[in-house]
Design a protein around this motif. Sequence first.
Motif, PDB file in Angstrom:
ATOM      1  N   SER A  54      51.989  44.548  42.085  1.00 17.81           N
ATOM      2  CA  SER A  54      51.299  43.079  43.030  1.00 17.81           C
ATOM      3  C   SER A  54      52.156  43.198  43.733  1.00 17.81           C
ATOM      4  O   SER A  54      51.542  42.559  45.108  1.00 17.81           O
ATOM      5  CB  SER A  54      51.745  42.199  42.200  1.00 17.81           C
ATOM      6  OG  SER A  54      50.782  41.856  40.790  1.00 17.81           O
ATOM      7  N   GLN A  99      42.268  37.355  41.486  1.00 16.69           N
ATOM      8  CA  GLN A  99      41.444  37.384  39.584  1.00 16.69           C
ATOM      9  C   GLN A  99      40.777  35.922  39.412  1.00 16.69           C
ATOM     10  O   GLN A  99      40.030  36.188  38.923  1.00 16.69           O
ATOM     11  CB  GLN A  99      42.541  37.700  38.491  1.00 16.69           C
ATOM     12  CG  GLN A  99      42.579  37.569  37.568  1.00 16.69           C
ATOM     13  CD  GLN A  99      43.513  38.401  36.724  1.00 16.69           C
ATOM     14  OE1 GLN A  99      44.390  37.926  36.888  1.00 16.69           O
ATOM     15  NE2 GLN A  99      43.035  38.005  35.598  1.00 16.69           N
ATOM     16  N   ASP A 175      42.980  41.463  43.991  1.00 16.01           N
ATOM     17  CA  ASP A 175      43.865  42.284  43.153  1.00 16.01           C
ATOM     18  C   ASP A 175      43.397  41.320  41.480  1.00 16.01           C
ATOM     19  O   ASP A 175      42.658  40.040  41.528  1.00 16.01           O
ATOM     20  CB  ASP A 175      44.770  40.540  43.140  1.00 16.01           C
ATOM     21  CG  ASP A 175      46.080  41.068  42.410  1.00 16.01           C
ATOM     22  OD1 ASP A 175      46.000  41.440  41.372  1.00 16.01           O
ATOM     23  OD2 ASP A 175      47.287  40.169  42.409  1.00 16.01           O
ATOM     24  N   GLU A 176      42.811  42.198  40.637  1.00 10.28           N
ATOM     25  CA  GLU A 176      42.400  41.952  40.186  1.00 10.28           C
ATOM     26  C   GLU A 176      40.632  41.146  40.006  1.00 10.28           C
ATOM     27  O   GLU A 176      40.840  40.001  39.223  1.00 10.28           O
ATOM     28  CB  GLU A 176      43.103  41.634  38.697  1.00 10.28           C
ATOM     29  CG  GLU A 176      44.311  41.684  38.238  1.00 10.28           C
ATOM     30  CD  GLU A 176      44.625  42.791  37.273  1.00 10.28           C
ATOM     31  OE1 GLU A 176      43.293  42.491  36.172  1.00 10.28           O
ATOM     32  OE2 GLU A 176      45.857  43.709  36.749  1.00 10.28           O
ATOM     33  N   GLY A 179      39.580  40.409  36.637  1.00  7.15           N
ATOM     34  CA  GLY A 179      40.290  40.567  35.206  1.00  7.15           C
ATOM     35  C   GLY A 179      39.226  38.962  34.533  1.00  7.15           C
ATOM     36  O   GLY A 179      39.876  38.383  33.421  1.00  7.15           O
ATOM     37  N   SER A 186      31.389  41.792  35.231  1.00  6.50           N
ATOM     38  CA  SER A 186      32.236  42.750  36.307  1.00  6.50           C
ATOM     39  C   SER A 186      31.370  44.359  36.861  1.00  6.50           C
ATOM     40  O   SER A 186      31.947  44.654  37.970  1.00  6.50           O
ATOM     41  CB  SER A 186      33.054  43.466  34.648  1.00  6.50           C
ATOM     42  OG  SER A 186      34.406  42.402  33.905  1.00  6.50           O
ATOM     43  N   THR A 208      43.923  47.033  38.804  1.00  8.05           N
ATOM     44  CA  THR A 208      43.236  46.789  38.352  1.00  8.05           C
ATOM     45  C   THR A 208      43.525  47.139  37.073  1.00  8.05           C
ATOM     46  O   THR A 208      44.911  48.292  37.379  1.00  8.05           O
ATOM     47  CB  THR A 208      41.953  46.949  37.922  1.00  8.05           C
ATOM     48  OG1 THR A 208      40.569  46.582  36.692  1.00  8.05           O
ATOM     49  CG2 THR A 208      41.997  49.057  38.380  1.00  8.05           C
ATOM     50  N   HIS A 209      44.329  46.865  35.218  1.00  9.79           N
ATOM     51  CA  HIS A 209      44.520  47.654  34.236  1.00  9.79           C
ATOM     52  C   HIS A 209      43.505  48.275  33.970  1.00  9.79           C
ATOM     53  O   HIS A 209      43.186  48.320  32.715  1.00  9.79           O
ATOM     54  CB  HIS A 209      45.964  46.770  33.863  1.00  9.79           C
ATOM     55  CG  HIS A 209      45.560  45.243  32.782  1.00  9.79           C
ATOM     56  ND1 HIS A 209      45.501  44.270  33.958  1.00  9.79           N
ATOM     57  CD2 HIS A 209      44.358  45.075  32.297  1.00  9.79           C
ATOM     58  CE1 HIS A 209      44.475  43.328  33.248  1.00  9.79           C
ATOM     59  NE2 HIS A 209      44.496  43.889  32.429  1.00  9.79           N
ATOM     60  N   GLU A 210      42.058  48.114  34.605  1.00  6.89           N
ATOM     61  CA  GLU A 210      41.207  48.186  33.192  1.00  6.89           C
ATOM     62  C   GLU A 210      40.315  49.891  33.728  1.00  6.89           C
ATOM     63  O   GLU A 210      40.275  49.757  34.916  1.00  6.89           O
ATOM     64  CB  GLU A 210      40.077  47.578  33.500  1.00  6.89           C
ATOM     65  CG  GLU A 210      40.097  46.193  32.615  1.00  6.89           C
ATOM     66  CD  GLU A 210      38.924  45.084  32.730  1.00  6.89           C
ATOM     67  OE1 GLU A 210      37.980  45.059  32.163  1.00  6.89           O
ATOM     68  OE2 GLU A 210      39.756  44.110  33.372  1.00  6.89           O
TER      69      GLU A 210
END
Lengths: 240, 401
Positions: A54, A99, A175-176, A179, A186, A208-210
């Motif tokens: 971030s 997000q 940013d995401e 999310g 998505s 992203t964290h996916e």
Amino acid sequence: MDAGPLPPPLIALHGVSRVYGRGEAEVVALARVDLEIRQGEFVAIMGPSGSGKSTAMNILGCLDTPTGGDYLFDGVSAGDLDRDGRTLLRRSFIGFVFQGFNLLPRTTALENVELPLVYRGMPADRRAVLAADALARVGLSGREDHTPSELSGGQQQRVAIARAIVTDPLLLLADEPTGNLDTRTSEEIMHLLTALNRERGITVVMVTHEPDIAAHARRVIRFKDGRIEDDRLQAAALPC
Amino acid sequence: MLSESVLLALRAIRRNILRSFLTVLGVVIGVAAVIAMVTIGNGATVRIQSELGSLGNNLLFIQPGQGGPGAPSGEARLFTVADAEAIRQQVGGVAAVAPVSRASATVVYGSESRATTVVGSTSDYLVTQGWDIALGRGFLDGEVRGGRSVCVIGETVRRELFGAADPVGASIRVRTVSCPIVGVLAAKGQSAGGADQDDTVIMPLRAVQRRLSGTTTVATILISAEDGVDTARVQAATTELLRERRGVQPGEKDDFAVRDMRQIVQTMTATTGVLTGLLGAVAAVSLVVGGIGIMNIMLVSVTERTREIGIRLAIGALEHQVLTQFLVEAVMLSLFGGLVGILLGLGLAFAASQLLAVPFVVDPGVVAGAFVFSAFVGIAFGYFPARSAARLDPIEALRRE
């Protein structure tokens, strides 16, 4: 990398650090990060929370300044600019997608998309044309007069994307972006971002964290403890 | 950009209309008070000045004692009818001289009665006062010389005692004296001091002295100078004559005062001006309090809209653009308050002018001044909240919910 003359990178971080606090309370969010991103890339930034991704996004977006090292945006040293200077750079070349959408409540989709143009001092009639055009590009024609509360999550994010691209930016920072959205929505948003990248050549950098979402990018950078742990290209993932 | 800010500000104000109104209430009251005070004050001044006109512009009056601080006015000798006669004969440029003796008395007609002021004087009294007879006639020379018990009554006395009936020819009782009415005075209304000038009964001086006060003295002498004569010269000549008649030694102070009505009116005008200024200053303090109210609510508004400000900053608003937006909002609020205040103030002033019977005189300069000042209040008290909005860190602001 190919041999031969390459255009200068759109984004170049040279030994960029970001340290919060002083002395005992010092927290190193970014530790001498080197990174280059070229025009037209589609980059996903991944990493656990607290890894510095971030902070990196905030610095790339000129919302924050490095405490060490150089950040060159299209050859311009962003770290040397004052707040208004960074704002000018940001609003000229960078679009943001958040997000939480971050649309103004009780304000129509068209007015939300017009907002960046308002601050550029563009006359109202021209603004309305450009904003309607941007809304059409994200597939929201006919929803110009809806306020965010009258739109679904996916639609709100489309409005946010329209707002980000209405100024024809070189760089889109997301940013995401998915999310807060379900899987199907998505996918729709990712198709939209991919299309903007491929068809209009907009450089996209997305946190992203996916893994499913990151799979849409051609380059994945993993952060850990304020450093880049892994940076690799991947076959342009899913078909569009 | 500015028109955008105005539109945005209007929208923000409308979104919270009740709060906006309560916010500006301080400014409304402040502006209304200033406008009302100044307008009523101006009306009073105009009233005093027009009374100067109705007094014929050249009235002098003589009272015993100096009336100043420390002057033992009670000990000063009164005047006599002979003093008035001497002034008439020896001072040049005098059109009328009226010796006046006043007494309080209850006047009765049938079952109606009223406590009023009885003025004993001559026909010249009406000349010096610029007073006309509305019904009937004034005193005849014989009635004045002989001290006959006849009277001319003021409009208030007529209304209270007679209502719709014709009073001329009827007799009223003044204390124990039966007194036929020969005339009714034209209505004059309130004096600058607020007293009802029509609440009076006028009788020949000798009648009052003999039947009511039991003295031969005169408390006041009124002089009306001829048109075009310098009242200061008449004042000086009268002073000299009276010093001689009253045996005041050279070097001694006068034991009487010859006052030029114009000076008195000027003093009253000045006093009214000071009072108006003072009340205006008090009202201005409430404007400042109103400004603090605006600052307070603008600070709240900045806190409430932190996220919105963060969005604006992130998508390209420069510091001065955010500053302008909030400053414009504060100025719009205070201007709105100023406008409502001006209307309210003028309304109050109009009502008061009807009540106090003073003219309703709107000073456009004061209205414009109040408008500009309320804008200034908005800028002065809106600047700090606007600056704190402009200096928000967009990252922090976006994190806020």
